[in-house]
Design an enzyme around this catalytic site. Structure first.
Site, short mmCIF file in Angstrom:
data_model
loop_
_atom_site.label_atom_id
_atom_site.label_comp_id
_atom_site.label_asym_id
_atom_site.label_seq_id
_atom_site.Cartn_x
_atom_site.Cartn_y
_atom_site.Cartn_z
N ASN A 27 38.54 47.09 34.63
CA ASN A 27 37.20 46.85 35.15
C ASN A 27 37.24 47.02 36.67
OD1 ASN A 27 34.71 45.86 35.89
ND2 ASN A 27 35.08 43.76 35.21
N TRP A 28 36.71 48.14 37.12
CA TRP A 28 36.79 48.43 38.55
C TRP A 28 35.81 47.59 39.37
CZ3 TRP A 28 37.23 54.53 39.22
CH2 TRP A 28 38.44 54.96 38.66
N LYS A 29 34.88 46.94 38.71
CA LYS A 29 33.85 46.14 39.41
C LYS A 29 33.15 47.04 40.46
CE LYS A 29 36.36 42.04 38.19
NZ LYS A 29 36.73 40.66 38.48
N HIS A 38 29.93 39.12 31.30
CA HIS A 38 30.97 38.84 32.31
C HIS A 38 30.50 37.69 33.20
CE1 HIS A 38 33.81 39.26 35.57
NE2 HIS A 38 34.53 40.04 34.78
N GLU A 86 30.87 37.07 36.26
CA GLU A 86 30.30 37.43 37.57
C GLU A 86 28.83 37.80 37.42
OE1 GLU A 86 33.18 40.38 38.81
OE2 GLU A 86 34.66 38.82 39.19
N GLU A 117 37.88 34.95 29.21
CA GLU A 117 38.23 35.02 30.64
C GLU A 117 37.89 33.69 31.31
OE1 GLU A 117 38.16 39.32 32.21
OE2 GLU A 117 36.14 38.57 32.31
N GLY A 134 40.39 36.80 39.46
CA GLY A 134 40.55 37.17 40.86
C GLY A 134 41.24 36.11 41.71
N SER A 166 43.40 37.58 36.23
CA SER A 166 44.65 37.77 36.98
C SER A 166 45.78 38.36 36.14
CB SER A 166 45.09 36.46 37.64
OG SER A 166 44.10 36.04 38.56
N GLY A 188 40.98 43.29 36.11
CA GLY A 188 40.18 43.60 37.29
C GLY A 188 41.04 44.20 38.39
N GLY A 189 41.44 43.38 39.34
CA GLY A 189 42.17 43.85 40.52
C GLY A 189 43.32 44.78 40.24
P1 PGA Z 1 40.97 40.00 37.65
O1 PGA Z 1 39.51 40.21 36.99
O2 PGA Z 1 41.96 40.73 36.80
O3 PGA Z 1 40.84 40.58 39.03
O4 PGA Z 1 41.23 38.53 37.64
C1 PGA Z 1 39.35 40.14 35.60
C2 PGA Z 1 37.91 40.37 35.21
O5 PGA Z 1 37.01 39.91 35.95
O6 PGA Z 1 37.61 40.99 34.18
#
Ligand code: PGA
Length: 251
Positions: free
Chosen positions: A11-13, A94, A96, A166, A172, A212, A233-234
């Site tokens: 997930n590149w966000k 999600h 966020e 999650e 993050g 993470s 994500g990251g």
């Molecule tokens: P993260 O994000 O790997 O940076 O913790 C995961 C996500 O939000 O799907």
């Protein structure tokens, strides 16, 4: 017996410029063995640009969609538009997005229906905030999300749905959930699915962990019963890290 699909989703966000997207995918492909299937969820603006990379190994997800097929919804994107571009999955629920939009919780059910009607597969996200974890009953919070968002999904629907657990406190932050915490939540989700849909459909649902995930912890997560993949994500923006995660889930 129905086998749940292994899924590793990057997930590149809201990261990576469109002009840099192809380079990042090429770098990931360069360091990834050929027999691993992975999913990239880039920003909407990158989807057409990455179309030519779609193959048996690499498919695209969108990071969300609107619940309507079309209409006067400025700045929105429908599931049908995404499908038309060759997108296979859409991430819904999600944390966020839930946090940024107070009405999101109420819209997830119709978004899931819309995505399934358009022929997309859904990666549904759930997970508790830190206060709930500290109070000691995260399952109560997660099951309430599942009960509300899956209220009118039937067996044929869940064949196209994966669930990403999650925990919000792990996203993050570098703090990933322990193997014990992941196993506890995943087995509860699997049992909840089995009770609602029967054991066979429940076993066919891919359960993903997110929060993470990186090369260093992917092996342990991959070896956790009930875990069929990860939402990253990251670390999905760092080719060597993403390749290490893919390797852990190789089969
Ligand atoms: P993260 O994000 O790997 O940076 O913790 C995961 C996500 O939000 O799907």
């Amino acid at each position: 017996m129905v086998q749940s699909e292994k899924l590793v989703i990057g997930n590149w966000k809201m990261n990576v410029l469109p002009s840099e997207a192809a380079r990042l995918v090429n770098e990931i492909l360069d360091v990834t063995s050929r027999n691993v299937r992975f999913v990239i969820a880039p920003p909407f603006t990158h989807i057409s640009l990455l179309n030519s990379y779609i193959s048996n190994n690499c498919v695209l997800a969108a990071q969300g969609c609107h619940e309507e097929k079309s209409g006067a919804h400025t700045a929105e994107i429908s599931a049908w538009m995404l499908r038309d571009l060759g997108v296979e999955y859409v991430i819904l629920g999600h944390s966020e997005v839930r946090q940024a939009n107070p009405n999101e919780d109420a819209r997830i059910r119709s978004k899931i229906h819309s995505a399934l009607d358009a022929g997309l597969k859904v990666v549904y996200c759930c997970g508790e905030p830190i206060q709930i974890r500290q109070e000691g009953d995260p399952w109560n919070y997660v099951v309430a999300q599942l009960e509300r968002d899956f209220m009118d999904l039937i067996v044929s629907d869940i064949r196209s749905v994966s669930i990403a657990y999650e925990p919000i406190w792990a996203i993050g932050t570098g703090l990933n959930a322990s193997q014990e915490q992941i196993l506890d939540m995943m087995s509860r989700i699997r049992s909840w699915l089995a009770e609602k849909y029967g054991p066979e459909p429940a076993n066919g649902v891919s359960l993903l962990y997110g929060g993470s995930v990186k090369g260093a912890n992917a092996g342990e997560i991959a070896n956790t019963p009930h875990v069929n993949g990860v939402l990253v994500g990251g670390a999905s923006l760092i080719p060597a890290e993403f390749a290490a995660i893919l390797k852990a889930f190789q089969y």
